[in-house]
Design a protein around this motif. Structure first.
Motif, PDB file in Angstrom:
ATOM      1  N   CYS A 206       0.848  -1.282   0.058  1.00 26.29           N
ATOM      2  CA  CYS A 206       0.065  -0.072  -0.003  1.00 26.29           C
ATOM      3  C   CYS A 206       1.006   1.260   0.053  1.00 26.29           C
ATOM      4  O   CYS A 206       1.667   1.323   0.780  1.00 26.29           O
TER       5      CYS A 206
ATOM      6  N   TYR B  59       0.561   4.224   0.969  1.00 27.92           N
ATOM      7  CA  TYR B  59       0.534   5.168   1.977  1.00 27.92           C
ATOM      8  C   TYR B  59       1.346   4.276   3.232  1.00 27.92           C
ATOM      9  O   TYR B  59       1.733   5.035   4.088  1.00 27.92           O
TER      10      TYR B  59
ATOM     11  N   CYS C  49      -1.626   6.210   8.330  1.00 24.85           N
ATOM     12  CA  CYS C  49      -1.744   4.705   8.203  1.00 24.85           C
ATOM     13  C   CYS C  49      -1.831   4.092   9.543  1.00 24.85           C
ATOM     14  O   CYS C  49      -0.903   4.048  10.252  1.00 24.85           O
ATOM     15  N   ASN C  50      -3.236   3.527   9.471  1.00 28.33           N
ATOM     16  CA  ASN C  50      -3.294   2.593  10.708  1.00 28.33           C
ATOM     17  C   ASN C  50      -2.428   1.384  10.945  1.00 28.33           C
ATOM     18  O   ASN C  50      -2.083   0.860  12.052  1.00 28.33           O
TER      19      ASN C  50
ATOM     20  N   CYS D 240      -6.800   5.916   7.871  1.00 32.84           N
ATOM     21  CA  CYS D 240      -6.226   5.059   6.588  1.00 32.84           C
ATOM     22  C   CYS D 240      -6.440   6.164   5.451  1.00 32.84           C
ATOM     23  O   CYS D 240      -7.587   6.249   5.120  1.00 32.84           O
ATOM     24  N   SER D 241      -5.314   6.327   4.850  1.00 33.82           N
ATOM     25  CA  SER D 241      -5.190   7.186   3.614  1.00 33.82           C
ATOM     26  C   SER D 241      -5.914   6.439   2.414  1.00 33.82           C
ATOM     27  O   SER D 241      -6.172   7.222   1.448  1.00 33.82           O
ATOM     28  N   ALA D 242      -5.671   5.122   2.398  1.00 38.72           N
ATOM     29  CA  ALA D 242      -6.214   4.521   1.117  1.00 38.72           C
ATOM     30  C   ALA D 242      -7.678   4.769   1.042  1.00 38.72           C
ATOM     31  O   ALA D 242      -8.164   4.565  -0.132  1.00 38.72           O
TER      32      ALA D 242
ATOM     33  N   ASP E  48     -10.878   0.209   9.336  1.00 39.71           N
ATOM     34  CA  ASP E  48      -9.291   0.675   9.714  1.00 39.71           C
ATOM     35  C   ASP E  48      -8.192   0.375   8.593  1.00 39.71           C
ATOM     36  O   ASP E  48      -7.464   1.047   8.465  1.00 39.71           O
ATOM     37  N   CYS E  49      -8.492  -0.697   7.617  1.00 39.72           N
ATOM     38  CA  CYS E  49      -7.347  -0.767   6.571  1.00 39.72           C
ATOM     39  C   CYS E  49      -7.972  -1.625   5.572  1.00 39.72           C
ATOM     40  O   CYS E  49      -9.071  -2.475   5.643  1.00 39.72           O
ATOM     41  N   ILE E  50      -7.811  -1.428   4.165  1.00 34.15           N
ATOM     42  CA  ILE E  50      -8.158  -1.983   3.189  1.00 34.15           C
ATOM     43  C   ILE E  50      -7.105  -2.585   2.213  1.00 34.15           C
ATOM     44  O   ILE E  50      -7.058  -2.674   1.057  1.00 34.15           O
ATOM     45  N   ALA E  51      -5.856  -2.580   3.072  1.00 29.37           N
ATOM     46  CA  ALA E  51      -4.570  -3.165   2.346  1.00 29.37           C
ATOM     47  C   ALA E  51      -4.873  -4.584   1.867  1.00 29.37           C
ATOM     48  O   ALA E  51      -5.530  -5.523   2.370  1.00 29.37           O
TER      49      ALA E  51
HETATM   50 FE1  SF4 Z   1      -2.386   1.966   5.912  1.00 31.18          FE
HETATM   51 FE2  SF4 Z   1      -3.989  -0.283   5.425  1.00 31.18          FE
HETATM   52 FE3  SF4 Z   1      -4.873   2.274   4.957  1.00 31.18          FE
HETATM   53 FE4  SF4 Z   1      -3.167   1.095   3.445  1.00 31.18          FE
HETATM   54  S1  SF4 Z   1      -5.041   0.477   3.451  1.00 31.18           S
HETATM   55  S2  SF4 Z   1      -3.180   3.387   4.321  1.00 31.18           S
HETATM   56  S3  SF4 Z   1      -1.860  -0.076   5.016  1.00 31.18           S
HETATM   57  S4  SF4 Z   1      -4.447   1.307   6.925  1.00 31.18           S
END
Ligand code: SF4
Length: 342
Positions: free
Chosen positions: A119, A121, A129-130, A138-140, A156-159
């Motif tokens: 990812c 970010y 970035c969590n 989460c910037s994504a 919280d996260c889509i990585a």
């Molecule tokens: Fe961070 Fe996960 Fe969001 Fe990417 S998707 S910015 S790794 S929290």
């Protein structure tokens, strides 16, 4: 790069002891991901425990069939191993689709499993970035999501996890063997990586002071066919947009066993159990494969920017299952004429 202490233990127990003693310690093997992350300031270990010299670099047949792959076996060596090529083609193909020849010469089996998400970010310390810094956001989400998840993600996260090898291991039902201060424990490959939930900083179920020592493959299934297909933006040195590892047993035109795992679509290799259930016991036809893909994709949830992924995964899954059906048919025909079905 921040200063750090460097240790080079000579046995696995000493490595585990070092990881256990130092909270900010991390294991280093091929370094193809960790060193990059240290240069970027994403990884900031106080102690680097270099395990690359540990004598865990053999591929050994197991009693009763199967293979034990030492954690330090290089990706290139594993892909070229005669037993991997003949009995586990899905693994050889997945390994060869990853990274570049130079990286595969250095990257190890254990390190491949522990590589971090790509990812953008996560790798950019100027953005929230969590996963890198819990609680920052989460910037994504609302950002660049071409490589991000459509299954199992959280607010919280889509990585996604970037490994190709891990997807093949999930389809093969491999086991990850880890060593901790209390001895060894065995973790099914399908349960080694985790979904992000509210703790995206935890990629796997490995404890901080545990070391991967081996990966074990079950005995090859007689008559089974397997392969790996990766869809990416260029022909080499690119991560999967989507990928499919499949291992099928087809008897008289009927699928008697199906294992399908998908990459590039979740925080872990995504085992497509709904699809497996649909095709098991059914005639191996394109219609059945399409139904299976649709059953899996019924629970997909794309985010802004990766809406194309479910349809791409559907086509890839159907194509892989059709390829394997043709392969099984050729094997059957070759077996009937007495030729080596391989
Ligand atoms: Fe961070 Fe996960 Fe969001 Fe990417 S998707 S910015 S790794 S929290």
């Amino acid at each position: 790069m921040r200063p750090f202490r460097y240790e080079r233990p000579t046995d696995a127990q000493s490595a585990v002891a070092l990881l256990s003693e130092h909270r900010g310690a991390t294991a280093l093997a091929g370094g193809t991901n960790l060193v990059d992350l240290m240069k970027l300031g994403v990884a900031t270990p106080d102690v680097v425990v270099d395990v690359s010299g540990l004598p865990l670099d053999a591929v050994d047949p197991l009693d009763g069939g199967g293979l034990r792959i030492g954690t330090n076996v290089r990706n290139a060596d594993l892909a070229a191993h005669p037993l991997v090529r003949s009995d586990y083609p899905v693994l050889a193909r997945a390994l060869l689709s990853g990274a570049s020849p130079q990286l595969r010469n250095l990257a190890t089996t254990g390190g491949n499993l522990l590589q971090r998400t790509r990812c953008v970010y996560f790798q950019d310390v100027t953005t929230p970035c969590n996963k890198r810094e819990p609680g920052t956001g989460c910037s994504a989400i609302g950002g660049y999501t071409r490589y991000h998840a459509v299954f199992g993600h959280s607010v919280d996260c889509i990585a996604t996890h970037p490994s190709d090898m891990a997807v093949a291991l999930a389809a093969l039902e491999a086991t990850v063997v880890v060593l901790g201060v209390d001895g060894e424990r065995r973790i099914p490959a399908t349960e080694f990586h985790r979904l992000p939930g509210g703790e995206p900083h935890r990629d796997t179920v490995l404890e901080r002071d545990e070391l991967i020592v081996a990966v074990e493959l079950p005995p090859p299934v007689p008559g089974a066919v397997s392969t790996y297909r990766k869809v990416r933006d260029r022909a080499s040195f690119a991560f999967a947009i989507v990928s499919v590892a499949a291992h099928l047993t087809i008897d008289d035109g009927v699928v008697t066993d199906a294992r399908i795992a998908c990459g590039g679509v979740a925080h872990k290799p995504w085992r497509a159990r709904r699809a497996e259930e649909v095709i098991t016991g059914r005639a191996a036809t394109t219609a059945a494969f399409a139904e299976a893909a649709d059953a899996e994709l019924a629970i997909a949830a794309s985010v802004d920017g990766n809406e194309f992924k479910p349809a791409l995964l559907r086509r890839t899954m159907i194509a892989v299952l059709r390829d394997l059906t043709a392969q099984a048919g050729e094997r059957g025909a070759a077996g009937a004429t007495g030729e080596d079905p391989r």
